[in-house]
Scaffold this active site. Structure first.
Site, PDB file in Angstrom:
ATOM      1  N   TRP A  10       0.768  -1.135  -0.135  1.00  0.00           N
ATOM      2  CA  TRP A  10      -0.048   0.234  -0.033  1.00  0.00           C
ATOM      3  C   TRP A  10       0.860   1.228  -0.026  1.00  0.00           C
ATOM      4  O   TRP A  10       0.533   2.476  -0.200  1.00  0.00           O
ATOM      5  CB  TRP A  10      -0.891   0.100   1.144  1.00  0.00           C
ATOM      6  CG  TRP A  10      -2.015  -1.031   1.378  1.00  0.00           C
ATOM      7  CD1 TRP A  10      -2.201  -2.052   0.412  1.00  0.00           C
ATOM      8  CD2 TRP A  10      -3.034  -1.163   2.108  1.00  0.00           C
ATOM      9  NE1 TRP A  10      -3.426  -2.741   0.831  1.00  0.00           N
ATOM     10  CE2 TRP A  10      -3.775  -2.016   1.765  1.00  0.00           C
ATOM     11  CE3 TRP A  10      -3.463  -0.397   3.466  1.00  0.00           C
ATOM     12  CZ2 TRP A  10      -4.921  -2.643   2.522  1.00  0.00           C
ATOM     13  CZ3 TRP A  10      -4.681  -0.911   4.155  1.00  0.00           C
ATOM     14  CH2 TRP A  10      -5.380  -1.869   3.680  1.00  0.00           C
ATOM     15  N   HIS A  95      13.035  -1.884  -0.870  1.00  0.00           N
ATOM     16  CA  HIS A  95      12.444  -1.381  -1.765  1.00  0.00           C
ATOM     17  C   HIS A  95      12.997  -0.156  -2.547  1.00  0.00           C
ATOM     18  O   HIS A  95      13.669   0.791  -1.831  1.00  0.00           O
ATOM     19  CB  HIS A  95      10.787  -0.982  -1.511  1.00  0.00           C
ATOM     20  CG  HIS A  95       9.806  -0.607  -2.509  1.00  0.00           C
ATOM     21  ND1 HIS A  95       9.960   0.636  -3.317  1.00  0.00           N
ATOM     22  CD2 HIS A  95       8.931  -1.211  -3.065  1.00  0.00           C
ATOM     23  CE1 HIS A  95       9.096   0.421  -4.176  1.00  0.00           C
ATOM     24  NE2 HIS A  95       8.365  -0.529  -4.336  1.00  0.00           N
ATOM     25  N   GLU A  97      12.116   2.784  -3.365  1.00  0.00           N
ATOM     26  CA  GLU A  97      11.719   3.896  -2.791  1.00  0.00           C
ATOM     27  C   GLU A  97      12.730   4.132  -1.593  1.00  0.00           C
ATOM     28  O   GLU A  97      13.066   5.169  -1.084  1.00  0.00           O
ATOM     29  CB  GLU A  97      10.104   4.212  -2.463  1.00  0.00           C
ATOM     30  CG  GLU A  97       9.360   4.311  -3.848  1.00  0.00           C
ATOM     31  CD  GLU A  97       8.024   3.786  -3.761  1.00  0.00           C
ATOM     32  OE1 GLU A  97       7.411   3.613  -3.017  1.00  0.00           O
ATOM     33  OE2 GLU A  97       7.489   3.651  -4.918  1.00  0.00           O
ATOM     34  N   GLY A 232       1.701  -2.464  -6.394  1.00  0.00           N
ATOM     35  CA  GLY A 232       1.519  -1.173  -5.779  1.00  0.00           C
ATOM     36  C   GLY A 232       0.181  -0.672  -5.957  1.00  0.00           C
ATOM     37  O   GLY A 232      -0.796  -0.989  -5.240  1.00  0.00           O
TER      38      GLY A 232
HETATM   39  P1  13P Z   1       2.898  -0.160  -8.854  1.00  0.00           P
HETATM   40  O1  13P Z   1       2.160  -1.380  -9.040  1.00  0.00           O
HETATM   41  O2  13P Z   1       2.234   1.080  -8.304  1.00  0.00           O
HETATM   42  O3  13P Z   1       3.793   0.302 -10.010  1.00  0.00           O
HETATM   43  O4  13P Z   1       3.942  -0.188  -7.604  1.00  0.00           O
HETATM   44  C1  13P Z   1       4.972  -1.483  -7.734  1.00  0.00           C
HETATM   45  C2  13P Z   1       5.472  -1.468  -6.383  1.00  0.00           C
HETATM   46  O5  13P Z   1       6.669  -0.565  -6.078  1.00  0.00           O
HETATM   47  C3  13P Z   1       5.195  -2.481  -5.180  1.00  0.00           C
HETATM   48  O6  13P Z   1       6.213  -2.627  -4.348  1.00  0.00           O
END
Ligand code: 13P
Length: 254
Positions: A10, A95, A97, A232
């Protein structure tokens, strides 16, 4: 035989309401699936106990991050033991990010994997190249280095608690998915790297993440080395997430 997993990350989204309603719906609609998929919900840590309460025994729950220390004066952090204490079975590590926005290095990833392994949680170790790295022809080398360094601390008896998620940075939240063929090629390469470092490569689940949606999941999950997905945006809409869970083919992945 490898675990087939669809996990919803999430990120920093959601609310108590989403934790209640979405999880209820996902549990009701995935409970009867007979394709052997393990469904995992990974909410922000503050909602973990709400999700655990709604999830019952048919859904697994995870955290998006843990600190690399056991306990102590680390304001704002949560530990692997705390996640386990709250009923989590999974944790994301590294991750993109976290790597890009919070300076998480492969050494930090390795330390977190060690903490998780020591308390028996499954670490979903995220790896992936940027667009520049792909265009420079370095995607496989970059990902191989992340796999080797991030998993450097895993003991011989801890591999059953390791999952690797390949998430090309350029595909995250962009609507651009890797083609099923490109994703399969990278997964096969990752499996080769795992074998090289002495891991039981054939039994480790490899997930693909990056703009997985209801309309592209089936093609990705049909590939022999793609054992599931890390989702995501589409994990925040119950119908979409359930549809992705349904896209997992029946039968074993091995
Ligand atoms: P999305 O599915 O929004 O591209 O994100 C992928 C993600 O980073 C899952 O950890």
């Amino acid at each position: 035989m490898r675990r087939k997993i669809v996990a919803g990350n999430w990120k920093m989204n959601g609310s108590k309401d989403l934790a209640r309603n979405l999880v209820d719906q996902v549990r009701a609609e995935t409970g009867a699936l007979d394709n052997g998929v393990e469904v995992v919900i990974i909410p922000p840590a503050i909602y973990v106990s709400d999700v655990v309460e709604q999830a019952g025994s048919s859904l697994a729950v995870g955290v998006q991050n843990v600190g690399q220390w056991q306990s102590g004066a680390y304001t704002g952090e949560i530990s692997a033991d705390m996640a386990k204490d709250q009923g989590c079975r999974y944790a994301l590590v590294g991750h993109s990010e976290r790597r890009q926005l919070f300076g998480e290095t492969d050494d930090v990833v390795a330390a977190k994997v060690e903490r998780l392994a020591s308390c028996g949680l499954t670490a979903v170790v995220c790896v992936g190249e940027t667009l520049d790295e792909r265009e420079a022809g370095r995607a496989e080398a970059v990902v191989a280095a992340q796999v080797k360094e991030g998993l450097a601390s895993v003991g011989a008896d801890q591999w059953s608690n390791i999952v690797v998620a390949y998430e090309p940075v350029w595909a995250i939240g962009t609507g651009k998915t890797a083609t099923a063929e490109d994703a399969q090629a990278m997964h096969a390469s990752i499996r080769g790297v795992l074998a090289e470092i002495g891991a039981p490569a054939e039994s480790i689940s490899l997930l693909y993440g990056g703009s997985v949606k209801a309309d592209n999941a089936a093609a990705l999950f049909a590939e022999p080395d793609i054992d599931g997905g890390l989702i995501g945006g589409a994990s925040l809409v119950a119908e979409d997430f359930v549809s992705i869970c349904r896209s997992m083919p029946a039968g074993t992945k091995s």
